[in-house]
Write a protein that holds these residues in place. Structure first.
Motif, PDB file in Angstrom:
ATOM      1  N   MET A   1      18.986 -33.840 -97.398  1.00 45.07           N
ATOM      2  CA  MET A   1      19.337 -32.865 -98.406  1.00 45.07           C
ATOM      3  C   MET A   1      20.593 -32.134 -97.941  1.00 45.07           C
ATOM      4  O   MET A   1      20.680 -31.689 -96.804  1.00 45.07           O
ATOM      5  CB  MET A   1      18.174 -31.883 -98.584  1.00 45.07           C
ATOM      6  N   SER A   2      21.564 -32.015 -98.813  1.00 40.03           N
ATOM      7  CA  SER A   2      22.797 -31.335 -98.425  1.00 40.03           C
ATOM      8  C   SER A   2      22.585 -29.822 -98.407  1.00 40.03           C
ATOM      9  O   SER A   2      21.654 -29.291 -99.029  1.00 40.03           O
ATOM     10  CB  SER A   2      23.924 -31.688 -99.403  1.00 40.03           C
ATOM     11  N   LEU A   3      23.445 -29.138 -97.718  1.00 42.12           N
ATOM     12  CA  LEU A   3      23.367 -27.689 -97.613  1.00 42.12           C
ATOM     13  C   LEU A   3      23.510 -27.040 -98.986  1.00 42.12           C
ATOM     14  O   LEU A   3      22.793 -26.090 -99.307  1.00 42.12           O
ATOM     15  CB  LEU A   3      24.437 -27.182 -96.649  1.00 42.12           C
ATOM     16  N   ASN A   4      24.419 -27.551 -99.800  1.00 41.80           N
ATOM     17  CA  ASN A   4      24.611 -26.991-101.146  1.00 41.80           C
ATOM     18  C   ASN A   4      23.338 -27.094-101.973  1.00 41.80           C
ATOM     19  O   ASN A   4      22.960 -26.152-102.670  1.00 41.80           O
ATOM     20  CB  ASN A   4      25.754 -27.693-101.871  1.00 41.80           C
ATOM     21  N   VAL A   5      22.676 -28.237-101.911  1.00 43.16           N
ATOM     22  CA  VAL A   5      21.440 -28.439-102.674  1.00 43.16           C
ATOM     23  C   VAL A   5      20.342 -27.517-102.137  1.00 43.16           C
ATOM     24  O   VAL A   5      19.604 -26.899-102.915  1.00 43.16           O
ATOM     25  CB  VAL A   5      20.990 -29.915-102.620  1.00 43.16           C
ATOM     26  N   LEU A   6      20.257 -27.390-100.833  1.00 45.07           N
ATOM     27  CA  LEU A   6      19.262 -26.520-100.217  1.00 45.07           C
ATOM     28  C   LEU A   6      19.446 -25.075-100.674  1.00 45.07           C
ATOM     29  O   LEU A   6      18.488 -24.413-101.092  1.00 45.07           O
ATOM     30  CB  LEU A   6      19.350 -26.615 -98.691  1.00 45.07           C
ATOM     31  N   LEU A   7      20.673 -24.585-100.623  1.00 48.61           N
ATOM     32  CA  LEU A   7      20.937 -23.209-101.040  1.00 48.61           C
ATOM     33  C   LEU A   7      20.728 -23.031-102.539  1.00 48.61           C
ATOM     34  O   LEU A   7      20.169 -22.027-102.976  1.00 48.61           O
ATOM     35  CB  LEU A   7      22.346 -22.789-100.641  1.00 48.61           C
ATOM     36  N   ARG A   8      21.138 -23.990-103.344  1.00 47.38           N
ATOM     37  CA  ARG A   8      20.935 -23.905-104.786  1.00 47.38           C
ATOM     38  C   ARG A   8      19.449 -23.803-105.107  1.00 47.38           C
ATOM     39  O   ARG A   8      19.027 -22.958-105.900  1.00 47.38           O
ATOM     40  CB  ARG A   8      21.535 -25.128-105.481  1.00 47.38           C
ATOM     41  N   ASP A   9      18.656 -24.635-104.462  1.00 48.77           N
ATOM     42  CA  ASP A   9      17.214 -24.612-104.693  1.00 48.77           C
ATOM     43  C   ASP A   9      16.593 -23.298-104.221  1.00 48.77           C
ATOM     44  O   ASP A   9      15.688 -22.769-104.866  1.00 48.77           O
ATOM     45  CB  ASP A   9      16.538 -25.799-104.019  1.00 48.77           C
ATOM     46  N   ALA A  10      17.080 -22.772-103.101  1.00 46.22           N
ATOM     47  CA  ALA A  10      16.554 -21.499-102.594  1.00 46.22           C
ATOM     48  C   ALA A  10      16.877 -20.369-103.563  1.00 46.22           C
ATOM     49  O   ALA A  10      16.009 -19.541-103.867  1.00 46.22           O
ATOM     50  CB  ALA A  10      17.133 -21.199-101.214  1.00 46.22           C
ATOM     51  N   TYR A  11      18.109 -20.333-104.074  1.00 48.69           N
ATOM     52  CA  TYR A  11      18.477 -19.293-105.038  1.00 48.69           C
ATOM     53  C   TYR A  11      17.671 -19.429-106.320  1.00 48.69           C
ATOM     54  O   TYR A  11      17.226 -18.442-106.893  1.00 48.69           O
ATOM     55  CB  TYR A  11      19.971 -19.335-105.358  1.00 48.69           C
ATOM     56  N   ARG A  12      17.447 -20.641-106.760  1.00 45.60           N
ATOM     57  CA  ARG A  12      16.648 -20.875-107.961  1.00 45.60           C
ATOM     58  C   ARG A  12      15.217 -20.383-107.748  1.00 45.60           C
ATOM     59  O   ARG A  12      14.627 -19.747-108.617  1.00 45.60           O
ATOM     60  CB  ARG A  12      16.661 -22.356-108.322  1.00 45.60           C
ATOM     61  N   GLU A  13      14.670 -20.664-106.578  1.00 45.75           N
ATOM     62  CA  GLU A  13      13.319 -20.213-106.252  1.00 45.75           C
ATOM     63  C   GLU A  13      13.244 -18.689-106.240  1.00 45.75           C
ATOM     64  O   GLU A  13      12.293 -18.098-106.764  1.00 45.75           O
ATOM     65  CB  GLU A  13      12.898 -20.779-104.898  1.00 45.75           C
ATOM     66  N   LEU A  14      14.260 -18.042-105.672  1.00 47.49           N
ATOM     67  CA  LEU A  14      14.291 -16.584-105.657  1.00 47.49           C
ATOM     68  C   LEU A  14      14.374 -16.021-107.068  1.00 47.49           C
ATOM     69  O   LEU A  14      13.718 -15.031-107.400  1.00 47.49           O
ATOM     70  CB  LEU A  14      15.473 -16.085-104.827  1.00 47.49           C
ATOM     71  N   ASP A  15      15.187 -16.645-107.906  1.00 48.40           N
ATOM     72  CA  ASP A  15      15.314 -16.180-109.291  1.00 48.40           C
ATOM     73  C   ASP A  15      14.010 -16.345-110.057  1.00 48.40           C
ATOM     74  O   ASP A  15      13.647 -15.493-110.864  1.00 48.40           O
ATOM     75  CB  ASP A  15      16.432 -16.929-110.019  1.00 48.40           C
ATOM     76  N   ASN A  16      13.311 -17.427-109.811  1.00 53.39           N
ATOM     77  CA  ASN A  16      12.080 -17.710-110.563  1.00 53.39           C
ATOM     78  C   ASN A  16      10.878 -16.914-110.073  1.00 53.39           C
ATOM     79  O   ASN A  16      10.069 -16.449-110.876  1.00 53.39           O
ATOM     80  CB  ASN A  16      11.752 -19.200-110.524  1.00 53.39           C
ATOM     81  N   SER A  17      10.734 -16.780-108.764  1.00 49.04           N
ATOM     82  CA  SER A  17       9.520 -16.150-108.247  1.00 49.04           C
ATOM     83  C   SER A  17       9.754 -14.834-107.516  1.00 49.04           C
ATOM     84  O   SER A  17       8.811 -14.117-107.225  1.00 49.04           O
ATOM     85  CB  SER A  17       8.787 -17.116-107.313  1.00 49.04           C
ATOM     86  N   GLY A  18      11.003 -14.555-107.174  1.00 52.20           N
ATOM     87  CA  GLY A  18      11.304 -13.321-106.459  1.00 52.20           C
ATOM     88  C   GLY A  18      11.161 -13.410-104.954  1.00 52.20           C
ATOM     89  O   GLY A  18      11.459 -12.460-104.247  1.00 52.20           O
ATOM     90  N   SER A  19      10.690 -14.558-104.454  1.00 46.49           N
ATOM     91  CA  SER A  19      10.560 -14.733-103.006  1.00 46.49           C
ATOM     92  C   SER A  19      10.658 -16.217-102.665  1.00 46.49           C
ATOM     93  O   SER A  19      10.563 -17.072-103.531  1.00 46.49           O
ATOM     94  CB  SER A  19       9.240 -14.163-102.502  1.00 46.49           C
ATOM     95  N   LEU A  20      10.854 -16.478-101.390  1.00 40.55           N
ATOM     96  CA  LEU A  20      10.943 -17.848-100.920  1.00 40.55           C
ATOM     97  C   LEU A  20       9.583 -18.332-100.437  1.00 40.55           C
ATOM     98  O   LEU A  20       8.844 -17.594 -99.793  1.00 40.55           O
ATOM     99  CB  LEU A  20      11.937 -17.953 -99.765  1.00 40.55           C
TER     100      LEU A  20
END
Length: 51
Positions: free
Chosen positions: A1-20
């Motif tokens: 998994m590339s760093l960009n994809v990892l960060l994008r997914d982490a930000y999406r998770e934060l936006d959706n649930s408020g936490s990682l």
């Protein structure tokens, strides 16, 4: 998994649930990224969008 994809997914998770999830936190740590910094960066980007 590339760093960009990892960060994008982490930000999406934060936006959706408020936490990682534990898995996301562990993946970020494995990639050498402090999850707390990811959360802070996400909050800062939200504040910038509001301005």
């Amino acid at each position: 998994m590339s760093l960009n994809v990892l960060l994008r997914d982490a930000y999406r998770e934060l936006d959706n649930s408020g936490s990682l999830s534990r898995l996301t936190r562990e993946t970020l740590l494995h990639a050498g990224i402090d999850p707390a910094l990811t959360e802070v960066a996400n909050e800062a980007s939200k504040e910038n969008e509001e301005d």
